[in-house]
Structure formats: structure tokens, C-alpha cells
Design a protein around this motif. Sequence first.
Motif, PDB file in Angstrom:
ATOM      1  N   LYS A   1      20.597  -1.020  -0.038  1.00 54.00           N
ATOM      2  CA  LYS A   1      21.649  -0.626   0.931  1.00 54.00           C
ATOM      3  C   LYS A   1      21.210  -1.039   2.344  1.00 54.00           C
ATOM      4  N   LYS A   2      19.940  -0.801   2.645  1.00 59.08           N
ATOM      5  CA  LYS A   2      19.437  -1.185   3.973  1.00 59.08           C
ATOM      6  C   LYS A   2      19.507  -2.704   4.145  1.00 59.08           C
ATOM      7  N   VAL A   3      19.179  -3.462   3.088  1.00 57.84           N
ATOM      8  CA  VAL A   3      19.250  -4.929   3.186  1.00 57.84           C
ATOM      9  C   VAL A   3      20.684  -5.345   3.550  1.00 57.84           C
ATOM     10  N   GLY A   4      21.661  -4.739   2.872  1.00 56.52           N
ATOM     11  CA  GLY A   4      23.066  -5.054   3.157  1.00 56.52           C
ATOM     12  C   GLY A   4      23.443  -4.710   4.587  1.00 56.52           C
ATOM     13  N   GLU A   5      23.021  -3.513   5.035  1.00 53.83           N
ATOM     14  CA  GLU A   5      23.352  -3.081   6.403  1.00 53.83           C
ATOM     15  C   GLU A   5      22.725  -4.017   7.440  1.00 53.83           C
ATOM     16  N   GLU A   6      21.451  -4.352   7.201  1.00 51.35           N
ATOM     17  CA  GLU A   6      20.745  -5.191   8.192  1.00 51.35           C
ATOM     18  C   GLU A   6      21.350  -6.593   8.223  1.00 51.35           C
TER      19      GLU A   6
ATOM     20  N   ALA B   1       4.825  10.644   5.191  1.00 50.30           N
ATOM     21  CA  ALA B   1       4.114  10.021   6.315  1.00 50.30           C
ATOM     22  C   ALA B   1       4.574   8.600   6.603  1.00 50.30           C
ATOM     23  N   SER B   2       5.334   8.009   5.682  1.00 50.86           N
ATOM     24  CA  SER B   2       5.649   6.585   5.830  1.00 50.86           C
ATOM     25  C   SER B   2       7.112   6.283   5.509  1.00 50.86           C
ATOM     26  N   TYR B   3       7.748   5.543   6.434  1.00 51.44           N
ATOM     27  CA  TYR B   3       9.145   5.128   6.227  1.00 51.44           C
ATOM     28  C   TYR B   3       9.254   4.236   4.990  1.00 51.44           C
ATOM     29  N   VAL B   4       8.290   3.300   4.849  1.00 52.44           N
ATOM     30  CA  VAL B   4       8.328   2.363   3.715  1.00 52.44           C
ATOM     31  C   VAL B   4       8.163   3.122   2.398  1.00 52.44           C
ATOM     32  N   ALA B   5       7.198   4.053   2.366  1.00 47.27           N
ATOM     33  CA  ALA B   5       6.966   4.844   1.152  1.00 47.27           C
ATOM     34  C   ALA B   5       8.215   5.651   0.800  1.00 47.27           C
ATOM     35  N   ARG B   6       8.880   6.153   1.834  1.00 49.26           N
ATOM     36  CA  ARG B   6      10.099   6.963   1.605  1.00 49.26           C
ATOM     37  C   ARG B   6      11.189   6.114   0.951  1.00 49.26           C
TER      38      ARG B   6
ATOM     39  N   SER C   1       0.833  -1.213   0.000  1.00 50.82           N
ATOM     40  CA  SER C   1       0.000   0.000   0.000  1.00 50.82           C
ATOM     41  C   SER C   1       0.869   1.266   0.000  1.00 50.82           C
ATOM     42  N   ARG C   2       2.178   1.092   0.306  1.00 50.32           N
ATOM     43  CA  ARG C   2       3.103   2.240   0.321  1.00 50.32           C
ATOM     44  C   ARG C   2       3.831   2.424  -1.013  1.00 50.32           C
ATOM     45  N   LEU C   3       3.597   1.551  -1.998  1.00 54.87           N
ATOM     46  CA  LEU C   3       4.272   1.693  -3.299  1.00 54.87           C
ATOM     47  C   LEU C   3       3.900   3.035  -3.934  1.00 54.87           C
TER      48      LEU C   3
ATOM     49  N   ALA D   1      14.512  -9.472  12.234  1.00 55.18           N
ATOM     50  CA  ALA D   1      13.239  -8.794  11.926  1.00 55.18           C
ATOM     51  C   ALA D   1      13.502  -7.598  11.011  1.00 55.18           C
ATOM     52  N   ASP D   2      14.544  -6.814  11.328  1.00 51.84           N
ATOM     53  CA  ASP D   2      14.904  -5.674  10.461  1.00 51.84           C
ATOM     54  C   ASP D   2      15.268  -6.163   9.058  1.00 51.84           C
ATOM     55  N   LEU D   3      16.024  -7.275   8.997  1.00 50.26           N
ATOM     56  CA  LEU D   3      16.452  -7.800   7.694  1.00 50.26           C
ATOM     57  C   LEU D   3      15.257  -8.285   6.881  1.00 50.26           C
TER      58      LEU D   3
ATOM     59  N   PHE E   1      12.168  -7.422   7.183  1.00 53.89           N
ATOM     60  CA  PHE E   1      11.334  -6.273   6.838  1.00 53.89           C
ATOM     61  C   PHE E   1      11.881  -5.577   5.577  1.00 53.89           C
ATOM     62  N   HIS E   2      13.194  -5.334   5.553  1.00 51.33           N
ATOM     63  CA  HIS E   2      13.764  -4.638   4.391  1.00 51.33           C
ATOM     64  C   HIS E   2      13.776  -5.532   3.149  1.00 51.33           C
ATOM     65  N   CYS E   3      13.939  -6.845   3.344  1.00 48.11           N
ATOM     66  CA  CYS E   3      13.825  -7.773   2.194  1.00 48.11           C
ATOM     67  C   CYS E   3      12.403  -7.733   1.635  1.00 48.11           C
TER      68      CYS E   3
HETATM   69  N1  LIG Z   1       8.328  -3.575  10.645  1.00 44.78           N
HETATM   70  C1  LIG Z   1       8.592  -2.384  10.446  1.00 44.78           C
HETATM   71  C2  LIG Z   1       9.909  -1.866  10.694  1.00 44.78           C
HETATM   72  N2  LIG Z   1      11.047  -2.463  11.114  1.00 44.78           N
HETATM   73  C3  LIG Z   1      11.992  -1.493  11.138  1.00 44.78           C
HETATM   74  N3  LIG Z   1      11.465  -0.316  10.728  1.00 44.78           N
HETATM   75  C4  LIG Z   1      12.137   0.982  10.566  1.00 44.78           C
HETATM   76  O1  LIG Z   1      13.293   0.784   9.804  1.00 44.78           O
HETATM   77  C5  LIG Z   1      14.122   1.931   9.994  1.00 44.78           C
HETATM   78  C6  LIG Z   1      15.567   1.543   9.784  1.00 44.78           C
HETATM   79  O2  LIG Z   1      16.056   0.923  10.888  1.00 44.78           O
HETATM   80  P1  LIG Z   1      17.512   1.262  11.462  1.00 44.78           P
HETATM   81  O3  LIG Z   1      17.635   0.478  12.712  1.00 44.78           O
HETATM   82  O4  LIG Z   1      18.505   1.023  10.388  1.00 44.78           O
HETATM   83  O5  LIG Z   1      17.374   2.801  11.819  1.00 44.78           O
HETATM   84  P2  LIG Z   1      18.138   4.064  11.264  1.00 44.78           P
HETATM   85  O6  LIG Z   1      19.597   3.811  11.271  1.00 44.78           O
HETATM   86  O7  LIG Z   1      17.616   5.222  12.075  1.00 44.78           O
HETATM   87  O8  LIG Z   1      17.564   4.148   9.773  1.00 44.78           O
HETATM   88  P3  LIG Z   1      18.101   4.978   8.507  1.00 44.78           P
HETATM   89  O9  LIG Z   1      18.327   6.389   8.973  1.00 44.78           O
HETATM   90  O10 LIG Z   1      19.347   4.274   8.013  1.00 44.78           O
HETATM   91  O11 LIG Z   1      16.951   4.837   7.526  1.00 44.78           O
HETATM   92  C7  LIG Z   1      13.745   2.513  11.358  1.00 44.78           C
HETATM   93  O12 LIG Z   1      13.185   3.792  11.133  1.00 44.78           O
HETATM   94  C8  LIG Z   1      12.684   1.546  11.871  1.00 44.78           C
HETATM   95  O13 LIG Z   1      11.657   2.201  12.572  1.00 44.78           O
HETATM   96  C9  LIG Z   1      10.177  -0.517  10.432  1.00 44.78           C
HETATM   97  N4  LIG Z   1       9.227   0.346   9.954  1.00 44.78           N
HETATM   98  C10 LIG Z   1       7.996  -0.156   9.716  1.00 44.78           C
HETATM   99  N5  LIG Z   1       7.650  -1.478   9.933  1.00 44.78           N
HETATM  100  C11 LIG Z   1       6.299  -1.993   9.578  1.00 44.78           C
HETATM  101  O14 LIG Z   1       5.880  -1.326   8.399  1.00 44.78           O
HETATM  102  C12 LIG Z   1       4.603  -0.720   8.627  1.00 44.78           C
HETATM  103  C13 LIG Z   1       4.483   0.514   7.771  1.00 44.78           C
HETATM  104  O15 LIG Z   1       5.409   1.494   8.198  1.00 44.78           O
HETATM  105  P4  LIG Z   1       5.323   2.981   7.600  1.00 44.78           P
HETATM  106  O16 LIG Z   1       5.397   2.825   6.134  1.00 44.78           O
HETATM  107  O17 LIG Z   1       6.465   3.741   8.175  1.00 44.78           O
HETATM  108  O18 LIG Z   1       3.997   3.514   8.030  1.00 44.78           O
HETATM  109  C14 LIG Z   1       4.552  -0.472  10.130  1.00 44.78           C
HETATM  110  O19 LIG Z   1       3.236  -0.412  10.588  1.00 44.78           O
HETATM  111  C15 LIG Z   1       5.261  -1.713  10.665  1.00 44.78           C
HETATM  112  O20 LIG Z   1       4.357  -2.803  10.678  1.00 44.78           O
END
Ligand SMILES: N=c1c2ncn([C@@H]3O[C@H](COP(=O)(O)OP(=O)(O)OP(=O)(O)O)[C@@H](O)[C@H]3O)c2ncn1[C@@H]1O[C@H](COP(=O)(O)O)[C@@H](O)[C@H]1O
Length: 126
Positions: free
Chosen positions: A47-52, A31-36, A20-22, A77-79, A81-83
Motif C-alpha cells: 500500500k505504501k509503495v502505491g501511495e509513494e 522501535a523501528s518503522y521498517v520492522a513495523r 536486520s528489521r525482518l 527516495a520514499d518510493l 525506500f518502500h520498494c
Molecule cells: N530511508 C528511510 C525512510 N524514508 C522514509 N521513511 C519513513 O517512512 C514513513 C512513511 O512516510 P510518509 O511520508 O508516508 O509518512 P506518513 O504518512 O506519516 O506514514 P504512514 O502513517 O502512512 O506510515 C515516515 O515515517 C518516514 O519517516 C523512512 N524510514 C527509515 N528510513 C531508513 O531506514 C532506516 C531504518 O529505519 P527504522 O527501521 O525506523 O529504524 C533508517 O535509519 C533510515 O536509513
Amino acid sequence: MSPTPTTADVLERLADVIESRLPARGGDPQASYVARLLAKGPDAFLKKVGEEATEVVMAAKDAEHGGDAGQIVYEVADLWFHCMIALAHFGLRPADVVAELQRREGTSGIEEKALRKALNREGAGE
Ligand SMILES: N=c1c2ncn([C@@H]3O[C@H](COP(=O)(O)OP(=O)(O)OP(=O)(O)O)[C@@H](O)[C@H]3O)c2ncn1[C@@H]1O[C@H](COP(=O)(O)O)[C@@H](O)[C@H]1O
């Protein structure tokens, strides 16, 4: 009482949210980290996948030396999520990965590797 969600339920629900964030679905980078991340394109989320992945390795090495094994869960979980963000970008779902794992079920990795080598030799005309 609502039933306990299965692993598949949680992954499918998260995949729906990520989709839904595409950009094509109107995901809002303000408003959204994923959308960003999706709006920035593959270089950003790969890059995030590699870091995680590196963070998973570091957490596992720490746990090996007496650190908290729970940290591995946090980093995996972070890995995952980014995958999943990468999968969504390419129109793929967790179910596609599960189907591939299911296809591999019961095939020994050693057997599979030997078969792959034999096929490569055949392909090279040896
Ligand atoms: N599961 C997750 C999830 N896991 C990790 N993260 C975010 O991933 C980001 C990267 O994690 P890092 O530990 O690398 O943090 P960082 O170093 O500050 O990140 P960067 O500055 O490098 O981007 C952080 O901002 C975390 O909050 C997540 N953000 C969102 N979700 C899920 O995605 C949904 C949609 O999120 P939004 O699109 O933001 O609304 C949420 O409701 C959650 O269910």
C-alpha cells in the motif's frame, strides 16, 4: 577523510539495515518503522509503495507547472525506500534490480517490445 559513498554503497547499506528489521531477524515493531511495516505484512508495505508512486507522479506534475523539482527527489527516495522493504520481504536485494537493469543495457525498449510481441504470437500458434 572517508571516501564519498557510491550510490551502490548507500543502497547496500540501507538494504542491510532493512534486512536486520525482518521479523525472522528479531526486528522490533515498537522501535523501528521498517520492522513495523514488515511485521504487518505485504498488504501494508505494498500500500505504501502505491501511495509513494502516486506522490512521485504528483511531485512531477507540480514541477512541470513551475513547482520545486527537488520534491521529485524526496518522493522518489520514499518510493525506493518502500520498494526496498518489499524486496527484503521477498529475499531480494538492490543488486538483483541492478543486475536486471544491466541485463537490459543496450537493448532498445522498442526492439524488446517487438520481440516480446513476436514471441507471444509464436506462443499463441499464430
Ligand atoms: N530511508 C528511510 C525512510 N524514508 C522514509 N521513511 C519513513 O517512512 C514513513 C512513511 O512516510 P510518509 O511520508 O508516508 O509518512 P506518513 O504518512 O506519516 O506514514 P504512514 O502513517 O502512512 O506510515 C515516515 O515515517 C518516514 O519517516 C523512512 N524510514 C527509515 N528510513 C531508513 O531506514 C532506516 C531504518 O529505519 P527504522 O527501521 O525506523 O529504524 C533508517 O535509519 C533510515 O536509513
